[in-house]
Design a protein around this motif. Sequence first.
Motif, PDB file in Angstrom:
ATOM      1  N   LEU A  95       0.828  -1.200   0.000  1.00 19.26           N
ATOM      2  CA  LEU A  95       0.000   0.000   0.000  1.00 19.26           C
ATOM      3  C   LEU A  95       0.869   1.259   0.000  1.00 19.26           C
ATOM      4  CD1 LEU A  95      -2.717   1.464   0.225  1.00 19.26           C
ATOM      5  CD2 LEU A  95      -2.522   1.253   2.718  1.00 19.26           C
ATOM      6  N   LEU A  96       1.861   1.314   0.856  1.00 20.51           N
ATOM      7  CA  LEU A  96       2.723   2.495   0.932  1.00 20.51           C
ATOM      8  C   LEU A  96       3.504   2.689  -0.366  1.00 20.51           C
ATOM      9  CD1 LEU A  96       4.117   2.100   4.574  1.00 20.51           C
ATOM     10  CD2 LEU A  96       2.275   3.606   3.786  1.00 20.51           C
ATOM     11  N   PHE A 100       2.952   6.057  -2.624  1.00 22.20           N
ATOM     12  CA  PHE A 100       4.078   6.963  -2.865  1.00 22.20           C
ATOM     13  C   PHE A 100       4.334   7.148  -4.356  1.00 22.20           C
ATOM     14  CE2 PHE A 100       8.667   7.567  -3.615  1.00 22.20           C
ATOM     15  CZ  PHE A 100       8.808   8.821  -3.034  1.00 22.20           C
ATOM     16  N   PHE A 101       4.448   6.068  -5.102  1.00 24.61           N
ATOM     17  CA  PHE A 101       4.804   6.200  -6.509  1.00 24.61           C
ATOM     18  C   PHE A 101       3.623   6.670  -7.354  1.00 24.61           C
ATOM     19  CE2 PHE A 101       8.432   3.655  -5.163  1.00 24.61           C
ATOM     20  CZ  PHE A 101       9.456   4.323  -5.811  1.00 24.61           C
ATOM     21  N   VAL A 245       5.267  13.309   1.746  1.00 26.95           N
ATOM     22  CA  VAL A 245       4.424  13.698   2.880  1.00 26.95           C
ATOM     23  C   VAL A 245       3.111  12.922   2.872  1.00 26.95           C
ATOM     24  CG1 VAL A 245       3.074  15.601   3.852  1.00 26.95           C
ATOM     25  CG2 VAL A 245       5.430  15.994   3.126  1.00 26.95           C
ATOM     26  N   PHE A 246       2.507  12.764   1.709  1.00 31.05           N
ATOM     27  CA  PHE A 246       1.241  12.043   1.629  1.00 31.05           C
ATOM     28  C   PHE A 246       1.419  10.584   2.065  1.00 31.05           C
ATOM     29  CE2 PHE A 246      -2.434   9.963  -0.121  1.00 31.05           C
ATOM     30  CZ  PHE A 246      -3.435  10.921  -0.086  1.00 31.05           C
ATOM     31  N   ALA A 247       2.482   9.931   1.564  1.00 37.91           N
ATOM     32  CA  ALA A 247       2.735   8.541   1.946  1.00 37.91           C
ATOM     33  C   ALA A 247       3.152   8.438   3.410  1.00 37.91           C
ATOM     34  CB  ALA A 247       3.823   7.946   1.048  1.00 37.91           C
ATOM     35  N   TYR A 253      -0.983   7.291   9.934  1.00 38.85           N
ATOM     36  CA  TYR A 253      -2.378   6.972  10.250  1.00 38.85           C
ATOM     37  C   TYR A 253      -2.550   5.473  10.506  1.00 38.85           C
ATOM     38  CZ  TYR A 253      -3.395  11.668   8.490  1.00 38.85           C
ATOM     39  OH  TYR A 253      -3.426  13.026   8.299  1.00 38.85           O
ATOM     40  N   ILE A 254      -1.905   4.663   9.698  1.00 35.91           N
ATOM     41  CA  ILE A 254      -1.981   3.208   9.897  1.00 35.91           C
ATOM     42  C   ILE A 254      -1.367   2.825  11.236  1.00 35.91           C
ATOM     43  CG2 ILE A 254      -1.111   0.988   9.045  1.00 35.91           C
ATOM     44  CD1 ILE A 254      -1.357   2.154   6.205  1.00 35.91           C
ATOM     45  N   GLN A 255      -0.210   3.413  11.530  1.00 33.83           N
ATOM     46  CA  GLN A 255       0.437   3.136  12.818  1.00 33.83           C
ATOM     47  C   GLN A 255      -0.460   3.569  13.975  1.00 33.83           C
ATOM     48  OE1 GLN A 255       1.818   5.481  15.136  1.00 33.83           O
ATOM     49  NE2 GLN A 255       2.912   3.969  16.405  1.00 33.83           N
ATOM     50  N   GLY A 256      -1.181   4.679  13.805  1.00 36.50           N
ATOM     51  CA  GLY A 256      -2.089   5.146  14.848  1.00 36.50           C
ATOM     52  C   GLY A 256      -3.246   4.189  15.062  1.00 36.50           C
TER      53      GLY A 256
END
Length: 263
Positions: A95-96, A100-101, A245-247, A253-256
Amino acid sequence: MATNEGGFQPPTISETHLPEIFPWMAEWGTGFGKNMLMVILSVIVISWFFMWAIRKQSLVPSRAQFAAEAGYGFVRHTLGRDILGEKHFRKWIPLLFAVFFFVLVNNIFGAIPGLQLPTFSHAGPAYALAAIIWITWITLGFKTHGPKFMKLMTVPSGVPKWLLPLLVVLEFLSNFIIRPLTHSLRLMAVMLAGHIIVMLAGSGVEFLVAQQGGLDGYGLGALILVGSIPLYFLELVMMVLQAFVFALLTAIYIQGSIEADAH
């Protein structure tokens, strides 16, 4: 901007929205346009590059393989392991990597002559991508913590009970409403600003050369053109930075969601 009739008219935001190629819902102002075409093109470009780069894997990598591995390693370590931790990061790398790309390539389209349209300078794609991340974050939170997730995200610990009614409302608005909006609008606003600057410089040069002419027109036009070169590279830096920054926020958010009860 000149105020007299026939003077320079700067480009407007509405001019950044090109006519639709296939306007299937004209009354809503929607259809298949250059923006959608470039989204599809970005998916093709990203898929083709990484498949082509790793087609002949070697211990001594080619330049393409080295670039592809460096890009993957950056996402894996900087956005994945460093943010999500050794225990959780592996399952979220796809997903990341995609986020990102996808954002990076669509941003860089705005720096390529002929294309010159960063996809996320329009609000629609930015809202759509942020909504996907928001749904993923919410779903993961409830899957990990159950209904308790709502309390974890809206009831701060260690505050006086008489403040809770106000803080719960603020936390709910901040986490569930404002967060996805800022996630999208930050990207859109920066890309739109850069796009308008390029349009403004281009239309200024065209006006000075075509309308004014003479030594002053050509001289000022050349001066604006030269002055726009640093702005071009600044915009290029911002394109890369906004993808990061977006990624990065996606990873945060996922870590949260995963560790909401530890906060």
